[in-house]
Structures are given as structure tokens and as C-alpha cells.
Design a protein around this motif. Structure first.
Motif, short mmCIF file in Angstrom:
data_model
loop_
_atom_site.label_atom_id
_atom_site.label_comp_id
_atom_site.label_asym_id
_atom_site.label_seq_id
_atom_site.Cartn_x
_atom_site.Cartn_y
_atom_site.Cartn_z
N ALA A 454 0.87 -1.15 0.12
CA ALA A 454 -0.02 -0.07 -0.15
C ALA A 454 0.97 1.20 -0.06
O ALA A 454 2.15 1.20 0.24
CB ALA A 454 -0.85 0.13 1.02
N PRO A 455 0.27 2.33 -0.50
CA PRO A 455 1.35 3.71 -0.26
C PRO A 455 1.46 4.08 0.98
O PRO A 455 0.71 3.84 1.85
CB PRO A 455 0.19 4.63 -1.10
CG PRO A 455 -0.73 3.72 -1.83
CD PRO A 455 -0.97 2.70 -1.23
N GLY A 456 2.53 4.57 1.25
CA GLY A 456 3.09 4.99 2.50
C GLY A 456 3.77 3.90 3.13
O GLY A 456 4.30 4.05 4.23
N PRO A 483 11.55 4.89 -12.58
CA PRO A 483 10.78 5.11 -13.68
C PRO A 483 9.33 5.07 -13.33
O PRO A 483 8.40 5.70 -14.12
CB PRO A 483 11.34 4.09 -14.47
CG PRO A 483 11.93 3.15 -13.54
CD PRO A 483 12.50 3.96 -12.58
N GLU A 484 9.04 4.30 -12.33
CA GLU A 484 7.49 4.33 -12.18
C GLU A 484 7.18 5.54 -11.12
O GLU A 484 5.77 5.37 -10.85
CB GLU A 484 7.08 2.98 -11.45
CG GLU A 484 7.20 1.83 -12.50
CD GLU A 484 5.95 1.67 -13.41
OE1 GLU A 484 4.75 2.67 -13.37
OE2 GLU A 484 5.81 1.00 -14.56
N ASP A 485 7.89 6.22 -10.58
CA ASP A 485 7.58 7.25 -9.64
C ASP A 485 6.86 6.43 -8.33
O ASP A 485 5.74 6.85 -7.99
CB ASP A 485 6.85 8.34 -10.23
CG ASP A 485 6.64 9.64 -9.42
OD1 ASP A 485 7.37 9.84 -8.56
OD2 ASP A 485 5.78 10.31 -9.37
N TRP A 486 7.40 5.36 -8.07
CA TRP A 486 6.87 4.60 -6.88
C TRP A 486 7.35 4.92 -5.84
O TRP A 486 6.55 4.85 -4.63
CB TRP A 486 7.16 3.20 -7.30
CG TRP A 486 6.51 2.15 -6.39
CD1 TRP A 486 5.60 2.16 -5.86
CD2 TRP A 486 7.43 1.02 -5.86
NE1 TRP A 486 5.35 1.05 -4.86
CE2 TRP A 486 6.50 0.41 -4.97
CE3 TRP A 486 8.64 0.74 -6.07
CZ2 TRP A 486 7.00 -0.95 -4.38
CZ3 TRP A 486 9.17 -0.60 -5.54
CH2 TRP A 486 8.12 -1.23 -4.75
N LEU A 487 8.61 5.77 -5.51
CA LEU A 487 9.02 5.91 -4.22
C LEU A 487 9.18 7.08 -3.83
O LEU A 487 8.88 8.22 -4.84
CB LEU A 487 10.68 5.22 -4.16
CG LEU A 487 10.67 3.60 -4.64
CD1 LEU A 487 12.33 3.49 -4.64
CD2 LEU A 487 10.06 2.80 -3.59
N HIS A 495 15.19 8.13 4.32
CA HIS A 495 14.10 7.04 4.46
C HIS A 495 13.33 6.73 3.23
O HIS A 495 12.89 7.97 2.62
CB HIS A 495 13.35 7.20 5.71
CG HIS A 495 12.43 5.95 6.02
ND1 HIS A 495 12.87 4.98 6.44
CD2 HIS A 495 11.12 6.00 5.72
CE1 HIS A 495 11.99 4.18 6.71
NE2 HIS A 495 10.70 4.77 6.42
N VAL A 496 13.17 5.75 2.66
CA VAL A 496 12.37 5.50 1.46
C VAL A 496 10.94 4.92 1.78
O VAL A 496 10.96 3.75 2.50
CB VAL A 496 13.30 4.75 0.54
CG1 VAL A 496 12.43 4.41 -1.00
CG2 VAL A 496 14.73 5.27 0.04
N ARG A 497 9.96 5.33 1.17
CA ARG A 497 8.46 5.08 1.44
C ARG A 497 7.85 4.57 -0.17
O ARG A 497 8.46 5.37 -1.09
CB ARG A 497 7.91 5.65 2.19
CG ARG A 497 8.28 6.11 3.49
CD ARG A 497 7.19 6.77 4.46
NE ARG A 497 7.81 7.06 5.83
CZ ARG A 497 7.15 5.98 6.76
NH1 ARG A 497 6.31 5.16 6.53
NH2 ARG A 497 7.68 6.33 7.94
N THR A 498 6.79 3.75 -0.11
CA THR A 498 6.19 3.86 -1.28
C THR A 498 5.32 4.94 -1.30
O THR A 498 4.76 5.41 -0.44
CB THR A 498 5.33 2.52 -1.43
OG1 THR A 498 4.43 2.42 -0.49
CG2 THR A 498 6.41 1.26 -1.57
N GLN A 499 4.75 5.53 -2.46
CA GLN A 499 3.68 6.52 -2.59
C GLN A 499 2.62 6.25 -3.70
O GLN A 499 1.66 6.85 -3.83
CB GLN A 499 4.37 7.96 -3.17
CG GLN A 499 5.11 7.53 -4.32
CD GLN A 499 5.65 9.01 -5.00
OE1 GLN A 499 5.51 9.94 -4.38
NE2 GLN A 499 6.32 9.18 -6.12
N ARG A 500 2.74 4.97 -3.95
CA ARG A 500 1.65 4.37 -4.92
C ARG A 500 1.71 2.82 -4.97
O ARG A 500 3.11 2.29 -4.41
CB ARG A 500 1.48 4.95 -6.38
CG ARG A 500 2.67 4.63 -7.15
CD ARG A 500 2.68 5.29 -8.59
NE ARG A 500 3.00 6.71 -8.27
CZ ARG A 500 2.12 7.50 -8.88
NH1 ARG A 500 1.01 7.16 -9.49
NH2 ARG A 500 2.42 8.88 -8.71
N VAL A 501 0.67 2.11 -5.34
CA VAL A 501 0.92 0.83 -5.53
C VAL A 501 1.61 0.59 -7.10
O VAL A 501 1.01 0.94 -7.99
CB VAL A 501 -0.54 -0.07 -5.51
CG1 VAL A 501 -0.42 -1.46 -5.76
CG2 VAL A 501 -1.06 0.58 -4.20
#
Length: 850
Positions: A454-456, A483-487, A495-501
């Protein structure tokens, strides 16, 4: 008998008893008696057998009275046996009779052999009398003498000649022994009528050598090499010369010597062989590298003619000089955090041959570099040592290096060489502090994350450190490649997090890994940046249940017929969350197990079979499918099975086709609804088709308003360019010349008509294009129309097969083959066109009889 006379010298003459002639005699080494002349030339005869009767042998010279007495006694004895021996008489005999036939029978004597006549080469008093030949068969003047052979009638011609009446042989040209050392001639005696008086005899003339050729060296310059410091007697080289004179005489006896070699005298030459060797110690290449010697060779055992040549002797280098540093200590500076740079040079000296292994230096760091930050290579041109940094230096760890360096040659040092006084040196390297880029603690950093996070969701902390501990600096983080602008990266902490699925179907997901690049910057001036690679493994999650494939099938009503229904399954999850699959009849319906059975074939397929005969028709079975993931996913699915009568090979009979249609899962009510919908669509499209047809006819009438009849009503308009010179009505050129007049006709009401030959379901044609406003734009208008037609997807291209309406069976027109069978238009009868109806009236007017 033929005789030889030698002038200006004592000679002997062999003659018969009838005409005694004194001669001087000598005995040969082969027990042969020989008549000879003792000056420059000699003549004589020899006999290997007993002299025949009447032959007188030569007595010994007068100056030996004892031998003369003995010879006289032998002569008296020979007279008693019927032989005669000549006794000494005149001091200068003039004739020699080398041939004589025995007047009586007896053993045949071998011919007398004339000894070689010697004559010196380079004789200048020409012509020179060599010898005189006489025969006693005829009186003087009645015998003709001649000679043949090389030098007379063979090459070289004209060297010798003979007086044909007196028999005197003359030398007419200077002789060269180096060209021809002897001549073999044949002497003949004939009477005036040309008859042979005497048998031909051999006359050999030997050319006596004179010292008329200087010795010659085979080379103008002889070269030799010898190691420096060689011991006395070491061979260096050999000088060779040759002399064209007779090698059996002193004229070619050569002696070698050294005329000049400088001081001191280090070389000698063997006077007989010409070998040059060392005679003293002290050869030092560093003092004198090359020696030049002047050589001489002389014939006559050193007292004759001479010649000179040179000998160049090169001393070969040995490693007798060790390399030495020019200084005892060297000071250098460099900066930290760099590698592959040169710090400085170490100068050395070596007296050995430049470029050789004895001169090339090799440097070694003995102390002061335990981690291997430095290396020293040799400059091949200058022989200097170049100190380089191969590992980045760290000012914070060490700000100064003290190195101990030793130098040696590539070749081992000669045993007699002295030790070097400066074979070692100290090198001090001062390190300067610079701003260094931050360093990631782990690069690349690998981590993992569950699929569909999940995002975050927290991924990791990609942190770095600043190696400049003495400088207070702040680090900041950012993304360089995502490339997917995912992080999402925290700029302060990394610190690295997800910002989308992240989609599992992302093209940037390679073998389950997603790669991103993170940057870290410091706030120095100028700032430094470091790059880190973050690799995230997307862990597969079992979030899909398997699906049945195929969802329907057919079985024979008899259990023993056919092989059953093969069923398979598919799963969108990746291994290990997919196969092996588990197939099971739904436990909610226990009666299924009484009529049906499943047998597993492999990890992804199973076989459905009947346990006993069931009613023919469509059967709905509920199957439970489960994968092997953790946790496993399962799904209950409906399987439509058609039970039919089968042939012997297990295939359903034709009568069961309706049942198989029903097996697709379509009920009767649904089928009725589909048919009703199709009929309704047809009813709605009928008015639209009629309206389009009406508009198409109006459009055709507007373009073809100049026609006199309606013979072309059923001809489709395909925008032809024209039908030929006779067909002027098919295309009106005025439409291109005056395009503005057709502006009203170019935009019909409603949508444009579709071509009848266009297939259904194609896209509609593009809207009509604006006509050109002037005749000059006609070319562009036509080219644009061609390009629009080529790209129009609503109609097939002209080179495809077009479907036309069916015109019925039979034709009143008959066959058209008769048109091609005629040789010319004048032979063809077109009157029948009048009977073919109004459609052929136009052709009847053109081709019919007038």
C-alpha cells in the motif's frame, strides 16, 4: 722423323743411328728417359718400354764423365744387339725427332711424349719463339707444318702461330695465367701434296705465373663484437683475403697484420688465418665503445703486394654499473580522494648502455606503504621512477607518507661490478585535505517488499556518511531514477517509502526486481554528490486463485468409451504460488462423486471420467480448485459437461451437435433475446440504408447531368480518370478546370454515401476535401486525393477482390470470344448489338453498320 729445336738454351735431341745428334739427357722419376731443355722451355721424349732396334738413347751431360762412360758401355752393348745409341757431340743440338717408325719387325713403341713448354705470362717481346718442330722425312722446304687447338684456331684465337716451312712456333700475344694456365696443341707434318708425313703429336704450353695480382680482402669493413672486460685471447672476428695468382707459389702466400689500432694495443691478428683476438685486459664500454682497426694483407709471404681494410669492433655492454639515485631524499605533494595520478619523479643515473636491461631501472617500495596506495613505474625514455597513487588517500587517516625506495636493474648485476653508493632513497609525500563526496554505507542496497504494498509502506533507509570528519556538513537525499515514480525519499534522513501501488505488469519490473537510483549531496562549496543504487525485490503474494481451463467439454455416455475430459488450470501468481494444482469435486454436492471421478495427470492437469452411464445432455458440475501458495487460494467453479453418444473412436455422433451447442452455457431464453436484438437492429438500419441510397443517386445525377440517357444507372462510380478518347461522358474535364462551380455539389446533405463494395464494419470515409480555387492547384488537389484514398480505411484498396451483385444464369449476349478471334475490326459484324437491348445501344451506335 719429327724433331724439336729450342733456341738460346742447351737442349737434347733424340735421333736415330743414321744421323747422330748430341743431346743433354736426364732420367725421370718413373724410370723414363726424357730429352729436355733446361732454360725457359724444354723438349724431349720418353719411352716406357725397351727402345726398338736402331734407336739411340740420350747420353748424360759431359760434365758427368762417369755417367758418360757408363752410357758409352751401354751403347757398345746395344750395338752388339743391333741398336745404336747417340753420343754427345755438338753443344747446341737443333732438332728433335719425336716420331720414328721402326724399320724392322718387333714390338711397337709408344709415341714419344714432348715435355710441356713453359712460358711466362705477361711476355712483352712479341712475337716470341717458343720451339721449332722438324721432320727428317723430307728435305728442308718440302715439309709443311701446322698446329691446332686453343690459342690457334679455337678461342682465344691468334695467340700462337707456326711457320709452316721452318716449324717454328711463336707466341703472338701476352698470356694471363689467371685466365688460362695451359694450352694443349696438336702438331702436324704434311708433304707438299698434303699427305701426312708424321702422326699428330701433342704440344703442351704451360703459362708460368708472375706476381701480377694484389691480394684483395673479401670485405672492405669487417665487424666484430666482444663483451667488455673480456679476457685475453677471446676471439673477436676473422679477416679474409684472396690472391688470384698461383696458390702453389709465393705469389699467393698471404700474411695478415694490423697497421693501426690506437693505444693501448688491445687486439692482435694471426698472420696466417686472419683471426682477431684480444691480447690485454681493460676493455671498458663506458670508456671506449667502438674500436677501429686498419688491417693489411701482403703476398710473397708478406714481402709482396699489399691491400688494406678496416675492422670495426664493438664492445657489448655488461651490467657492471649499478643504478644510483641522484639524491638521498625526495619531497612530493598530492591531494586526497584521487587515484591514478602521478605524484612526482625519482631521478637515477646508470652508465650502462641506454635502453638495455643493464640500464633499465626497477623501483621497489620497501617501507611506508602498508596498504599499497602507491606504485612506482619506470619511464622507458628517461629511466626515471614515476610515483603514482593507485588507491585514494584519506587525509583524515594519514596526512603524510614516508617511503623507503630501492632501485635495481632489470638484468642482474655483474659479479665484478662495484656496489652502488645511492641504491636507496627516502620519499616524503604530503597529503592535502579536500572536500570529499559522501559515501553510502552499503552500495548497492538490496531489500524486499511484498507485492501490492500500500502507499506509504516503509521500504528502507538508504543513508550515507560524510568522510570529512573535520568539516561540519549537512547531507540531503533525492531521487535520480525512479521510472514508475513509485518511491518517496526523505531529503534529510534518506528514508524510502512507497507513494503508490506498483503494478505487477510494470515493464520496469525485471525478474521481480525494481531498481532506483538515490543521490546524496553535501552543503560544501562546491558541493559533492554521491550515487547509490537501491534494488527492491518484489515478493510474490498468493492473491489469485486458479481458474479452470477449459470451462466446458463433452464426454461419451458410456464410461468405457473415449479417454475422458482433460481439464487444466491457470494461475496469475508466479511460482511458488501456482502449480501444482489440486482438483476436487465440490464437497457441497456429495452426489457428484457417485457419477463422476477425477484422476490427477500432472501438476496442472486432471482427467474427468464417468463412473457409470448417465443421461445424455448437459450436466453442470461444480469443481473446487486449489493452488500451492502460502496461504493457498481456492475457487469453486462451474464446469459444463455434455454427455453424448459416441462412435467407436470416442467422438460424439452428429446427432449430439445440438447438445454440444447447449454446452456453451447459453440457455434458450438468452438465445431468443439475441435473435430478437438482431432483428431489431436490421429493422432500424433499413431506413438508414434507404436514405443513404437516395442521397447517392442524387449525388450521381448532379455529377452526370450532361448524359442523354440512363444507360449508366447501374454502373458504380469509382472516380475513374476517363474511358478513352471515345468515352467523353465518363469524366468531365471541366470539373477540374472550373472547380468552384461544383462547390454546392461537393457537400451533400447528411453523411457521405458509402461505397457499395466497401465491407461492413469499416470506418467511415473522411469528409470531402475543399476543391482548389484556381487551375494551378489542380495537381496538388489530385495528389492530395490520391494520398487520402490510399489512407482511407473505410474501403478496400483497388487491388483487392471486390464482391459484385449476382446477375443470374445465362446471357442473351452469348460469348465474347469471337471478338478476339478476328484479325481486324473490319472483319467483325457488330449488327447483333442492336438486338441486345438498350444497355448496348451505345456500342451499337459506335461499332454497328451505318
Amino acid at each position: 722423323m719429327l724433331s724439336l729445336t729450342r733456341s738460346r738454351s742447351p737442349h737434347l735431341c733424340c735421333h736415330s743411328a743414321a744421323g747422330p745428334a748430341p743431346a743433354t739427357c736426364r732420367n725421370s722419376s718413373r724410370r723414363q728417359r726424357t730429352c729436355a731443355v733446361t732454360q725457359s722451355g724444354s723438349v724431349g721424349a720418353e719411352d716406357t718400354a725397351r727402345p726398338p732396334h736402331g734407336r739411340t738413347l740420350c747420353p748424360l751431360p759431359r760434365r758427368r764423365p762417369m755417367d758418360a762412360v757408363l752410357l758409352l758401355a751401354l751403347g757398345l752393348l746395344a750395338q752388339s744387339l743391333g741398336l745404336s745409341v747417340g753420343v754427345p757431340g755438338l753443344r747446341r743440338p737443333s732438332t728433335l725427332f719425336p716420331w720414328r717408325r721402326s724399320p724392322t719387325l718387333g714390338r711397337v713403341r709408344r709415341a714419344w711424349v714432348i715435355p710441356p713448354i713453359s712460358v711466362s705470362e705477361n711476355q712483352k717481346r712479341l712475337p716470341y719463339l717458343l720451339v721449332q718442330i722438324k721432320s727428317d722425312k723430307q728435305e728442308l722446304g718440302s715439309v709443311i707444318y701446322s698446329i691446332q687447338g686453343p690459342g690457334v684456331d679455337e678461342e682465344p684465337r691468334g695467340v700462337f702461330s707456326i711457320d709452316k716451312f721452318t716449324g717454328k712456333v711463336f707466341l703472338n700475344d701476352m698470356l694471363d695465367r689467371e685466365k688460362t694456365d695451359r694450352f694443349r696443341l696438336r702438331a702436324f707434318a704434311l708433304d707438299l701434296g698434303g699427305s701426312t708425313l708424321e702422326e699428330p703429336t701433342d704440344l703442351e704450353i704451360v703459362v708460368v705465373d708472375q706476381n701480377d695480382n694484389r691480394p684483395v680482402f673479401l670485405q672492405e669493413v669487417f665487424t666484430g663484437r666482444v663483451l667488455e672486460g673480456a679476457i685475453p685471447g677471446t676471439y673477436v672476428t676473422r679477416a679474409e683475403a684472396m690472391d688470384a695468382d698461383d696458390p702453389e707459389t709465393d705469389n699467393a702466400a698471404l700474411r695478415y697484420s694490423i697497421l693501426e689500432q690506437g693505444s693501448p694495443q688491445l687486439f692482435s691478428i694471426d698472420e696466417h688465418t686472419g683471426e682477431i683476438r684480444t691480447v690485454q685486459v681493460g676493455l671498458d664500454r663506458e670508456v671506449v665503445a667502438v674500436y677501429n682497426l686498419t688491417l693489411q694483407v701482403a703476398d710473397m709471404s708478406g714481402d709482396g703486394l699489399t691491400a688494406t681494410a678496416s675492422a670495426i669492433i664493438t664492445l657489448e655492454d655488461v651490467n657492471d654499473n649499478a643504478p644510483e639515485f641522484t639524491r638521498d631524499e625526495f619531497f612530493m605533494e598530492t591531494t586526497e580522494a584521487v587515484s591514478g595520478v602521478d605524484v612526482g619523479r625519482l631521478e637515477v643515473e646508470d652508465r650502462d648502455l641506454p635502453g638495455s636491461p643493464n640500464w633499465a631501472a626497477r623501483f621497489t617500495i620497501l617501507e611506508g606503504d602498508p596498504d599499497g596506495h602507491f606504485v612506482i613505474r619506470t619511464d622507458p625514455k628517461t629511466n626515471e621512477g614515476v610515483l603514482s597513487v593507485v588507491k585514494p588517500l584519506d587525509y583524515e587517516s594519514c596526512d603524510q607518507y614516508d617511503l623507503k625506495v630501492v632501485v635495481q636493474n632489470e638484468a642482474p648485476l655483474h659479479v665484478a661490478a662495484p656496489r652502488a653508493e645511492r641504491g636507496q632513497a627516502r620519499v616524503s609525500v604530503q597529503v592535502h585535505d579536500v572536500n570529499e563526496a559522501p559515501v553510502f554505507q552499503e552500495n548497492p542496497l538490496r531489500t524486499s517488499l511484498a507485492e501490492g504494498a500500500a502507499p506509504g509502506t516503509s521500504v528502507t533507509t538508504f543513508s550515507a556518511r560524510d568522510p570529512d570528519t573535520e568539516q561540519l556538513q549537512r547531507l540531503s537525499y533525492s531521487k535520480d531514477y525512479d521510472p514508475e515514480d513509485w518511491l518517496q525519499v526523505d531529503g534529510a534522513t534518506g528514508h524510502v517509502r512507497t507513494q503508490r501501488v506498483l503494478s505487477p505488469a510494470s515493464p520496469f519490473l525485471k525478474d521481480g526486481w525494481y531498481r532506483a537510483i538515490i543521490l546524496v549531496h553535501d552543503n560544501a562549496s562546491p558541493p559533492c554528490t554521491a550515487t547509490g543504487t537501491l534494488s527492491i525485490e518484489i515478493l510474490e503474494v498468493n492473491d489469485h486463485a486458479p481458474e479452470l481451463s477449459p470451462p466446458s467439454g463433452s464426454l461419451c455416455s458410456e464410461p468405457d468409451q473415449g479417454s475422458g475430459l482433460l481439464l487444466g488450470a491457470m494461475d496469475e501468481d508466479l511460482p511458488p504460488h501456482g502449480a501444482p494444482f489440486h482438483f476436487q469435486l465440490s464437497p457441497r454436492i456429495p452426489e457428484l462423486a457417485r457419477n463422476w471421478s477425477l484422476s490427477q495427470i500432472n501438476m496442472s492437469h486432471t482427467r474427468l471420467q464417468l463412473r457409470h452411464q448417465v443421461q445424455e445432455g448437459l450436466h453442470h458440475l461444480s469443481l473446487l480448485l486449489r493452488d500451492s501458495g502460502q496461504p493457498p487460494q481456492q475457487r469453486e467453479q462451474l464446469l459444463n459437461v455434455t454427455v453424448c453418444r459416441c462412435s467407436q473412436d470416442g467422438a460424439c455422433l452428429p446427432g449430439a451437435s445440438a447438445l454440444r451447442v447447449g454446452a456453451m452455457g447459453i440457455s434458450l431464453g438468452a438465445l431468443v433475446i439475441i435473435l430478437a436484438s438482431i432483428i431489431l437492429l436490421l429493422l432500424l438500419s433499413l431506413p438508414v440504408a434507404l436514405l443513404a441510397r437516395f442521397r447517392q443517386q442524387s449525388w450521381d445525377k448532379g455529377l452526370l447531368q450532361g448524359l442523354q440517357d440512363d444507360l449508366r444507372d447501374n454502373i458504380l462510380n469509382y472516380d475513374e480518370q476517363g474511358g478513352g478518347e471515345e468515352d467523353q461522358d465518363a469524366y468531365d474535364i471541366s470539373q477540374l478546370r472550373h472547380p468552384t462551380e461544383l462547390a454546392a455539389l461537393s457537400t451533400p446533405l447528411g453523411r457521405p454515401p458509402l461505397r457499395r463494395d466497401a465491407p461492413f464494419g469499416r470506418a467511415r470515409p473522411p469528409p470531402p476535401r475543399a476543391l482548389p480555387t484556381s487551375p494551378a492547384d489542380i495537381v496538388d488537389f489530385i495528389n492530395g486525393g490520391l494520398e487520402a484514398a490510399d489512407s482511407d480505411l473505410s474501403v478496400p484498396p483497388y487491388d483487392t477482390a471486390l464482391i459484385y451483385d449476382y446477375e443470374g444464369d445465362g446471357s442473351v449476349a452469348g460469348t465474347l470470344s469471337s471478338i478476339l478471334s478476328s484479325l481486324g475490326d473490319e472483319d467483325q459484324d457488330y449488327s447483333c448489338l442492336q438486338d441486345w437491348g438498350p444497355r448496348f445501344a451505345r456500342l451499337a451506335d459506335l461499332y454497328g453498320p451505318h
